[in-house]
Design a protein around this motif. Structure first.
Motif, PDB file in Angstrom:
ATOM      1  N   TYR A 100       0.794  -1.221   0.000  1.00 28.78           N
ATOM      2  CA  TYR A 100       0.000   0.000   0.000  1.00 28.78           C
ATOM      3  C   TYR A 100       0.831   1.278   0.000  1.00 28.78           C
ATOM      4  N   THR A 101       2.100   1.181  -0.324  1.00 30.09           N
ATOM      5  CA  THR A 101       2.896   2.371  -0.632  1.00 30.09           C
ATOM      6  C   THR A 101       3.652   2.084  -1.918  1.00 30.09           C
ATOM      7  N   ALA A 102       4.290   3.124  -2.459  1.00 27.21           N
ATOM      8  CA  ALA A 102       5.035   2.946  -3.705  1.00 27.21           C
ATOM      9  C   ALA A 102       6.085   1.851  -3.526  1.00 27.21           C
ATOM     10  N   GLY A 103       6.191   1.005  -4.529  1.00 25.53           N
ATOM     11  CA  GLY A 103       7.132  -0.104  -4.427  1.00 25.53           C
ATOM     12  C   GLY A 103       6.608  -1.161  -3.469  1.00 25.53           C
ATOM     13  N   THR A 104       7.449  -1.647  -2.606  1.00 25.36           N
ATOM     14  CA  THR A 104       7.043  -2.673  -1.628  1.00 25.36           C
ATOM     15  C   THR A 104       7.424  -2.242  -0.216  1.00 25.36           C
ATOM     16  N   ALA A 105       7.406  -0.929   0.044  1.00 27.15           N
ATOM     17  CA  ALA A 105       7.860  -0.438   1.352  1.00 27.15           C
ATOM     18  C   ALA A 105       6.960  -0.912   2.483  1.00 27.15           C
ATOM     19  N   GLN A 106       5.637  -0.849   2.288  1.00 29.19           N
ATOM     20  CA  GLN A 106       4.704  -1.259   3.335  1.00 29.19           C
ATOM     21  C   GLN A 106       3.698  -2.245   2.749  1.00 29.19           C
ATOM     22  N   SER A 107       3.291  -3.218   3.554  1.00 32.06           N
ATOM     23  CA  SER A 107       2.342  -4.208   3.056  1.00 32.06           C
ATOM     24  C   SER A 107       1.434  -4.696   4.176  1.00 32.06           C
ATOM     25  N   PHE A 108       0.291  -5.210   3.747  1.00 30.60           N
ATOM     26  CA  PHE A 108      -0.693  -5.777   4.668  1.00 30.60           C
ATOM     27  C   PHE A 108      -0.982  -7.189   4.175  1.00 30.60           C
ATOM     28  N   SER A 109      -0.833  -8.187   5.040  1.00 29.16           N
ATOM     29  CA  SER A 109      -0.996  -9.574   4.614  1.00 29.16           C
ATOM     30  C   SER A 109      -1.771 -10.366   5.661  1.00 29.16           C
ATOM     31  N   GLY A 110      -2.167 -11.587   5.287  1.00 25.36           N
ATOM     32  CA  GLY A 110      -2.945 -12.400   6.209  1.00 25.36           C
ATOM     33  C   GLY A 110      -2.675 -13.880   6.058  1.00 25.36           C
ATOM     34  N   THR A 111      -3.007 -14.620   7.108  1.00 26.80           N
ATOM     35  CA  THR A 111      -2.903 -16.077   7.133  1.00 26.80           C
ATOM     36  C   THR A 111      -4.166 -16.646   7.770  1.00 26.80           C
ATOM     37  N   PHE A 112      -4.717 -17.705   7.167  1.00 25.05           N
ATOM     38  CA  PHE A 112      -5.883 -18.384   7.723  1.00 25.05           C
ATOM     39  C   PHE A 112      -5.447 -19.651   8.445  1.00 25.05           C
ATOM     40  N   LYS A 113      -6.056 -19.919   9.605  1.00 25.81           N
ATOM     41  CA  LYS A 113      -5.753 -21.137  10.348  1.00 25.81           C
ATOM     42  C   LYS A 113      -6.984 -21.559  11.159  1.00 25.81           C
ATOM     43  N   ASP A 114      -6.914 -22.757  11.740  1.00 25.39           N
ATOM     44  CA  ASP A 114      -8.005 -23.301  12.573  1.00 25.39           C
ATOM     45  C   ASP A 114      -9.348 -23.243  11.842  1.00 25.39           C
ATOM     46  N   HIS A 115      -9.343 -23.660  10.588  1.00 23.63           N
ATOM     47  CA  HIS A 115     -10.561 -23.633   9.777  1.00 23.63           C
ATOM     48  C   HIS A 115     -11.463 -24.808  10.169  1.00 23.63           C
ATOM     49  N   LEU A 116     -12.666 -24.488  10.647  1.00 25.20           N
ATOM     50  CA  LEU A 116     -13.637 -25.484  11.089  1.00 25.20           C
ATOM     51  C   LEU A 116     -14.894 -25.383  10.225  1.00 25.20           C
ATOM     52  N   ALA A 117     -15.450 -26.527   9.838  1.00 26.31           N
ATOM     53  CA  ALA A 117     -16.677 -26.527   9.041  1.00 26.31           C
ATOM     54  C   ALA A 117     -17.624 -27.616   9.536  1.00 26.31           C
ATOM     55  N   ILE A 118     -18.901 -27.270   9.651  1.00 26.85           N
ATOM     56  CA  ILE A 118     -19.956 -28.215  10.008  1.00 26.85           C
ATOM     57  C   ILE A 118     -20.976 -28.184   8.873  1.00 26.85           C
ATOM     58  N   SER A 119     -21.332 -29.352   8.338  1.00 35.08           N
ATOM     59  CA  SER A 119     -22.120 -29.369   7.104  1.00 35.08           C
ATOM     60  C   SER A 119     -23.259 -30.384   7.128  1.00 35.08           C
ATOM     61  N   PHE A 120     -24.218 -30.141   6.223  1.00 30.19           N
ATOM     62  CA  PHE A 120     -25.262 -31.115   5.919  1.00 30.19           C
ATOM     63  C   PHE A 120     -25.323 -31.256   4.406  1.00 30.19           C
ATOM     64  N   ALA A 121     -25.323 -32.511   3.932  1.00 34.38           N
ATOM     65  CA  ALA A 121     -25.278 -32.763   2.493  1.00 34.38           C
ATOM     66  C   ALA A 121     -26.302 -33.817   2.096  1.00 34.38           C
ATOM     67  N   PRO A 122     -27.435 -33.420   1.535  1.00 37.84           N
ATOM     68  CA  PRO A 122     -28.385 -34.396   1.000  1.00 37.84           C
ATOM     69  C   PRO A 122     -27.905 -34.894  -0.363  1.00 37.84           C
ATOM     70  N   GLY A 123     -27.989 -36.211  -0.565  1.00 34.77           N
ATOM     71  CA  GLY A 123     -27.492 -36.769  -1.812  1.00 34.77           C
ATOM     72  C   GLY A 123     -28.439 -37.782  -2.421  1.00 34.77           C
ATOM     73  N   TYR A 124     -28.302 -37.985  -3.743  1.00 40.89           N
ATOM     74  CA  TYR A 124     -29.146 -38.920  -4.493  1.00 40.89           C
ATOM     75  C   TYR A 124     -28.266 -40.028  -5.065  1.00 40.89           C
ATOM     76  N   ARG A 125     -28.682 -41.267  -4.855  1.00 42.72           N
ATOM     77  CA  ARG A 125     -27.919 -42.408  -5.356  1.00 42.72           C
ATOM     78  C   ARG A 125     -27.991 -42.462  -6.885  1.00 42.72           C
ATOM     79  N   VAL A 126     -26.847 -42.600  -7.526  1.00 46.15           N
ATOM     80  CA  VAL A 126     -26.760 -42.806  -8.971  1.00 46.15           C
ATOM     81  C   VAL A 126     -26.147 -44.188  -9.162  1.00 46.15           C
ATOM     82  N   GLY A 127     -26.979 -45.195  -9.197  1.00 44.40           N
ATOM     83  CA  GLY A 127     -26.486 -46.557  -9.194  1.00 44.40           C
ATOM     84  C   GLY A 127     -26.130 -46.964  -7.772  1.00 44.40           C
ATOM     85  N   PRO A 128     -25.639 -48.188  -7.589  1.00 45.66           N
ATOM     86  CA  PRO A 128     -25.380 -48.695  -6.241  1.00 45.66           C
ATOM     87  C   PRO A 128     -24.141 -48.106  -5.570  1.00 45.66           C
TER      88      PRO A 128
END
Length: 210
Positions: A100-128
């Motif tokens: 966020y300044t000319a060149g690469t003098a200053q920067s803002f960055s991020g890292t993602f961690k501890d990603h948790l997901a809870i899901s429900f998935a309805p599905g249809y059988r296509v053959g056995p």
């Protein structure tokens, strides 16, 4: 008379075998399972900030994610299966960087961690041995933001994911899944900047059924 008896016996055995096979294949995708997933992920973060050179910018980067998964499938009808699942990432992900300044003098960055997901998935059988499913999930991820010019911060973002996938029963005990999902997270503020992450990815998972 003897031929008739033999024919009736053979027909009964074939009918019994067919019923047993149908019952066996209907057990595919049903019951508890645990496994590991690997994903190719694209992460994007939109920024709003009191720092003019950051405001309106975004980061976008590609990374990989590995997660442990547990699920339970239950029969909704002979052809429909519902699956509830939970996954937890065992690998942090790059959220990208913006200069966020000319060149690469200053920067803002991020890292993602501890990603948790809870899901429900309805599905249809296509053959056995195949199942096509949709997926709705609640997601939570911790974002660690770093600013080279000022103090960064840590936020917890929550969001909703929508996906589509297909599962294959490789054997009565082994299941292969592949799916595509998009996740929109909440906006959260760290120091002078608010970040709103988005995540999309293609996932392949291998599960063992109990």
């Amino acid at each position: 008379m003897k031929s008739t008896t033999l024919a009736l016996t053979a027909a009964t055995l074939l009918a019994s075998a067919g019923t047993a096979f149908a019952q066996n294949t209907q057990q595919n995708f049903v019951g508890p399972a645990i496994g590991l997933t690997v994903s190719a992920v694209q992460n994007k973060v939109d920024f709003e900030s009191t720092v003019p050179s950051i405001n309106g910018q975004n980061t976008q980067t590609n990374d990989t994610e590995a997660a442990l998964i547990a699920s339970y499938g239950f029969a909704m009808s002979p052809d429909w299966v519902g699956t509830v699942g939970i996954s937890y990432s065992v690998k942090s992900m790059d959220a990208g960087k913006v200069n966020y300044t000319a060149g690469t003098a200053q920067s803002f960055s991020g890292t993602f961690k501890d990603h948790l997901a809870i899901s429900f998935a309805p599905g249809y059988r296509v053959g056995p041995n195949a199942l096509v499913y949709g997926k709705l999930a609640f997601h939570q991820v911790k974002a660690e933001y770093t600013d080279t010019a000022a103090a960064g911060g840590t936020n917890t973002h929550t969001g909703t994911g929508i996906g589509l996938g297909v599962a294959f029963a490789l054997s009565p005990k082994v299941e292969l899944r592949t799916e595509y999902e998009m996740v929109n997270f909440s906006s959260e503020k760290a120091n002078l900047t608010t970040g709103k992450p988005k995540m999309s990815g293609l996932t392949v998972g291998l599960l063992y059924k109990f």
